[in-house]
Motif scaffolding. Sequence first.
Motif, PDB file in Angstrom:
ATOM      1  N   HIS A 206       6.800   7.644   1.852  1.00  0.00           N
ATOM      2  CA  HIS A 206       7.089   6.663   0.799  1.00  0.00           C
ATOM      3  C   HIS A 206       6.282   7.075  -0.434  1.00  0.00           C
ATOM      4  O   HIS A 206       5.211   7.697  -0.297  1.00  0.00           O
ATOM      5  CB  HIS A 206       6.627   5.292   1.298  1.00  0.00           C
ATOM      6  CG  HIS A 206       7.004   4.134   0.436  1.00  0.00           C
ATOM      7  ND1 HIS A 206       6.300   3.794  -0.698  1.00  0.00           N
ATOM      8  CD2 HIS A 206       7.993   3.216   0.535  1.00  0.00           C
ATOM      9  CE1 HIS A 206       6.836   2.717  -1.237  1.00  0.00           C
ATOM     10  NE2 HIS A 206       7.873   2.346  -0.510  1.00  0.00           N
TER      11      HIS A 206
ATOM     12  N   ALA B  38       4.337   5.547  -2.040  1.00  0.00           N
ATOM     13  CA  ALA B  38       2.969   4.995  -1.940  1.00  0.00           C
ATOM     14  C   ALA B  38       2.010   5.978  -1.286  1.00  0.00           C
ATOM     15  O   ALA B  38       0.793   5.851  -1.437  1.00  0.00           O
ATOM     16  CB  ALA B  38       2.990   3.684  -1.144  1.00  0.00           C
TER      17      ALA B  38
ATOM     18  N   THR C  18       6.361   5.367  10.698  1.00  0.00           N
ATOM     19  CA  THR C  18       7.795   5.140  10.870  1.00  0.00           C
ATOM     20  C   THR C  18       8.443   5.159   9.487  1.00  0.00           C
ATOM     21  O   THR C  18       8.024   4.401   8.611  1.00  0.00           O
ATOM     22  CB  THR C  18       8.026   3.782  11.562  1.00  0.00           C
ATOM     23  OG1 THR C  18       7.371   3.798  12.833  1.00  0.00           O
ATOM     24  CG2 THR C  18       9.503   3.485  11.744  1.00  0.00           C
TER      25      THR C  18
ATOM     26  N   ALA D 154       3.273   0.791   7.514  1.00  0.00           N
ATOM     27  CA  ALA D 154       4.013  -0.300   6.861  1.00  0.00           C
ATOM     28  C   ALA D 154       5.236  -0.716   7.671  1.00  0.00           C
ATOM     29  O   ALA D 154       5.508  -1.900   7.852  1.00  0.00           O
ATOM     30  CB  ALA D 154       4.431   0.118   5.446  1.00  0.00           C
TER      31      ALA D 154
ATOM     32  N   SER E   7       1.360  -3.773   5.351  1.00  0.00           N
ATOM     33  CA  SER E   7       1.578  -4.923   4.454  1.00  0.00           C
ATOM     34  C   SER E   7       1.963  -6.151   5.256  1.00  0.00           C
ATOM     35  O   SER E   7       2.792  -6.056   6.174  1.00  0.00           O
ATOM     36  CB  SER E   7       2.733  -4.626   3.488  1.00  0.00           C
ATOM     37  OG  SER E   7       2.510  -3.450   2.769  1.00  0.00           O
TER      38      SER E   7
HETATM   39  N1  PLP Z   1       5.040   2.837   3.110  1.00  0.00           N
HETATM   40  C1  PLP Z   1       6.207   2.582   3.702  1.00  0.00           C
HETATM   41  C2  PLP Z   1       6.667   3.409   4.873  1.00  0.00           C
HETATM   42  C3  PLP Z   1       7.008   1.528   3.236  1.00  0.00           C
HETATM   43  O1  PLP Z   1       8.181   1.274   3.821  1.00  0.00           O
HETATM   44  C4  PLP Z   1       6.556   0.781   2.132  1.00  0.00           C
HETATM   45  C5  PLP Z   1       7.411  -0.270   1.562  1.00  0.00           C
HETATM   46  O2  PLP Z   1       8.606  -0.222   1.652  1.00  0.00           O
HETATM   47  C6  PLP Z   1       5.302   1.074   1.578  1.00  0.00           C
HETATM   48  C7  PLP Z   1       4.592   2.126   2.088  1.00  0.00           C
HETATM   49  C8  PLP Z   1       4.753   0.266   0.457  1.00  0.00           C
HETATM   50  O3  PLP Z   1       4.521  -1.029   0.890  1.00  0.00           O
HETATM   51  P1  PLP Z   1       4.052  -2.154  -0.156  1.00  0.00           P
HETATM   52  O4  PLP Z   1       5.073  -2.112  -1.260  1.00  0.00           O
HETATM   53  O5  PLP Z   1       4.115  -3.420   0.639  1.00  0.00           O
HETATM   54  O6  PLP Z   1       2.703  -1.803  -0.616  1.00  0.00           O
END
Ligand code: PLP
Length: 421
Positions: free
Chosen positions: A138, A140, A188, A217, A238
């Motif tokens: 992701h 992130a 995942t 997440a 989260s």
């Molecule tokens: N990582 C994964 C695998 C995710 O699916 C998500 C959100 O969809 C995130 C990170 C980021 O989560 P958040 O937006 O709640 O910080």
Amino acid sequence: MIQKLKIENRVIGFRKFDINEIRKDFPILSREVNGKPLVYFDNAATTQKPNVVIDSIGHYYRYENANIHRGLHFLSEVATEQYENSRLKVKEFINSMSASEIIFTKGTTDGINLLANTMWRANMLNEGDEIIISHMEHHANIVPWQLLGDRKKIVLKVIPINDDGEIIMDEYKKLISSKTKLVSIVHTSNTLGTINPIKEIIDIAHDNKIPVLIDAAQAVSHQKVDVQELDCDFLVFSGHKLFGPTGIGVLYGKAELLNKLPPYQGGGDMIRTVTFEETTFEDIPNKFEAGTPNIVGSIGLGVAIKYLNMFNFNDIAEYENELLQYATNKILEINGIRIIGTAKNKASVISFTVDGIHPYDIGTIIDTDGIAIRTGHHCTQPIMKRYNVPATARASFAFYNTKEEVDVFIKALHKVIKMFS
Ligand code: PLP
């Protein structure tokens, strides 16, 4: 004997997996959208909330609202106890050694940013160091490290994935070098649904004395995640993807590592003493929780965990897997559909494209039938590039979804295809 009794007690205590009863716990599932019963298949983006979580938020603001840690009065003590009880619930949920290893954050993204911003200050990441991530991360778990690279020139090494959307383990091993200072991997995938061989990935990293961060997440709502069993060094998730509120999340870290990191943000609640010359800091977890935290969010998350604990996670995983197989088979019967993400070990997520129809059109049209799916790149643009698609449509299921809902969705897909033929 004690062990056995404990196990027996737990088994007796599990709630029966009755889908009709479960659905009653989630009030939004009985609403209509566009005059049709809502079919909510966007659970990878966020999950719906059970009554107990919704009620806990109202209850807190009605009867218990106060700031935590700093007051001696009754309400402040109640709020503090609730907040810290939630930390304990999280500790038990992921089986960390101690509650002080549980840091409340805003969410997964916030947890990774916390690490990216503190590891380099603790010299755990230095100029020229390498971080191994995978092609299915992701954003992130990509962007915070790139932002860090602006200051420290960190190099991201990316493990390739095969056509099914599985990490190529041999390539992972080849990427490890003396410069590797962190392996940061999604448990995942939110787009492909792939469940990665996390334990194996961690063990390989540890054989090379490299710490591992797990982005859990998507994992925590589908399967039991045990940080001691995995032996991961850090793990983030989260609350809102775990049937809890938005704006709350968790960073787990082994105490010895968290103790080495400097504070992320400065302010109230994380200090021990302050003068104009010098400040000393609280121990973990407070050191990382500057300012008034999301008190009600953490309480709601604790209630969500308590709710989930009523069920046997194996029942949830089994049911979701049945839904996944059912929906996959039905989708594959449709001409021109391509499923992106066909890993052997998959969570209940189906990303797909349909020949000649843009995913946005699919999403918009089936929304008129009350069906919520997600379309776009799902914050995983490198995956889109890997499969050479601009976007996908994605249906993601939670344990409150049903085969009947899948049938409604498949019928709506047929309708869309007919409109474009
Ligand atoms: N990582 C994964 C695998 C995710 O699916 C998500 C959100 O969809 C995130 C990170 C980021 O989560 P958040 O937006 O709640 O910080």
